[in-house]
Design an enzyme around this catalytic site. Structure first.
Site, short mmCIF file in Angstrom:
data_model
loop_
_atom_site.label_atom_id
_atom_site.label_comp_id
_atom_site.label_asym_id
_atom_site.label_seq_id
_atom_site.Cartn_x
_atom_site.Cartn_y
_atom_site.Cartn_z
N ASP A 107 0.81 -1.20 0.00
CA ASP A 107 0.00 0.00 0.00
C ASP A 107 0.85 1.26 0.00
O ASP A 107 1.90 1.33 0.65
CB ASP A 107 -0.90 0.01 1.23
CG ASP A 107 -1.91 -1.12 1.21
OD1 ASP A 107 -3.06 -0.85 0.86
OD2 ASP A 107 -1.53 -2.26 1.53
N ARG A 108 0.39 2.25 -0.73
CA ARG A 108 1.11 3.52 -0.78
C ARG A 108 0.91 4.32 0.49
O ARG A 108 1.86 4.80 1.09
CB ARG A 108 0.64 4.34 -2.00
CG ARG A 108 1.34 5.69 -2.11
CD ARG A 108 0.98 6.40 -3.40
NE ARG A 108 -0.41 6.77 -3.45
CZ ARG A 108 -0.92 7.87 -2.87
NH1 ARG A 108 -0.14 8.68 -2.17
NH2 ARG A 108 -2.19 8.15 -2.97
#
Length: 358
Positions: free
Chosen positions: A89-90
């Site tokens: 996930d960013r």
């Protein structure tokens, strides 16, 4: 895809039924990057010698391909020569492993850092890190209260957490797999072949994942997502071993109750699933409901594969903060933290993660 078919596809992908009923409350997820931490467990040690380096990297508010390109620039290799086990996930702090070819010139990679990332460790290794080459992921997720205190939220969560620790959760593909607002679900026709390789891969993966979610949703609805049926293909927890279940018995049912084995669902490809009896009838029916997606996977040369319908949530524990509950748990590779969180709370998020937590 017709409007009706498109709506059905998005419902199957993005809003499948929950196993435990309505969420026990509301919470805010990812108010800050440090509210969502994921750390890869490779399941093996670096070789200690070889033509590659394994790099343990901490990234914050950065996506995996961008970090890979920055590493390639630093060691002066092509981006495709950089390996990583999976996307992360960013909007998070992610500690993950990358591999790079050993630089020709001496380079202190442990001092390497850039916007949103820093290299924590560097070890000699004998090959490029392939996708999927990890044992699992460890998560620390802070659920901030939308109203009330952390203690009040913890009290509401406690019975649900106990049930999940004992029974697991449906192993849905998370919304990250389908793109923002399900954008990766379209197109599902011949135009996919004309897309760049990466975009084509996203479309094919989304189509395949959506069919799996639809099958799992049907089995959540009838309660069979956590028990074996005659005709099932079962797998060993955390492993790829698959075996047929022509009939159930007390031993199989006991092992399933202990989360040692799980029923599986189809990752669609050419031909039809190798299940039997009513399980095959269900999978055929859903395959027909989503014929365009199934045909797309088959035309791309994908083979029929299987994925566990149930996800064991290991090492699950919670801690109370003044305005939040901090959850810690471990998941096998290829699974999504969102599959756990959606069974607990209705969570709003300050940002779309954009990558898999697998």
């Amino acid at each position: 895809m017709t409007t009706a078919a498109g709506d059905a596809a998005r419902a199957a992908a993005l809003a499948p039924p929950r196993a435990y009923g309505a969420p026990v409350g509301e919470a805010v997820l990812r108010a800050r990057a440090e509210d969502f931490t994921v750390e890869e467990d490779l399941g093996f040690a670096p070789a200690g010698a070889g033509a590659h380096l394994l790099l343990r990297v901490r990234k914050t508010d950065a996506n995996t391909p961008w970090v890979a390109r920055e590493l390639a620039r630093a060691v002066r290799c092509r981006p495709q020569e950089v390996g990583y086990a999976g996307l992360k996930d960013r909007r998070a702090i992610a500690i993950q492993w990358f591999s790079v070819p050993r630089p020709r010139e001496p380079l202190d990679l442990q001092a390497l850092h850039g916007e949103g990332f820093e290299v924590l460790e560097a070890h000699a290794h004998n090959r490029k890190l392939p996708r999927g080459a990890l044992a699992g992921n460890c998560f620390a997720v802070r659920l901030r209260t939308a109203a009330g205190t952390g203690e009040q939220l913890a009290e509401r969560l406690a019975p649900r957490l106990a049930a999940i620790a004992a029974r697991g959760v449906p192993n849905y593909f998370g919304p990250q797999r389908f793109g923002r607002d399900g954008a990766n679900l379209d197109p599902v026709a011949g135009t996919v072949a004309r897309l760049p390789a990466a975009a084509r891969g996203f479309r094919l993966s989304a189509a395949r994942s959506m069919v799996f979610n639809a099958v799992l949703a049907a089995r959540v609805a009838d309660g069979s997502w956590e028990r074996l049926l005659a005709g099932d293909l079962a797998n060993l927890d955390g492993r790829g071993s698959i075996f047929g279940v022509p009939a159930t018995d007390e031993t199989l049912e006991s092992r399933c109750a202990r989360l040692e084995i799980h029923p599986t669902g189809p990752l669609w490809g050419a031909g039809e699933p190798r299940t039997g009896a009513g399980v095959l009838a269900l999978e055929r029916r859903i395959g027909a409901d989503f014929a365009a997606q199934c045909a797309l996977c088959a035309a791309a040369g994908m083979a029929q594969e299987r994925r566990s319908l149930r996800l064991r949530v290991a090492e699950l524990e919670s801690g109370v903060e003044s305005d939040a509950v901090l959850l810690r748990f471990r998941l096998t590779r290829g699974s999504f933290a969102t599959a756990v969180l959606r069974e607990l709370v209705d969570a709003s998020s300050s940002d779309y993660g954009g990558e898999s937590s697998a």
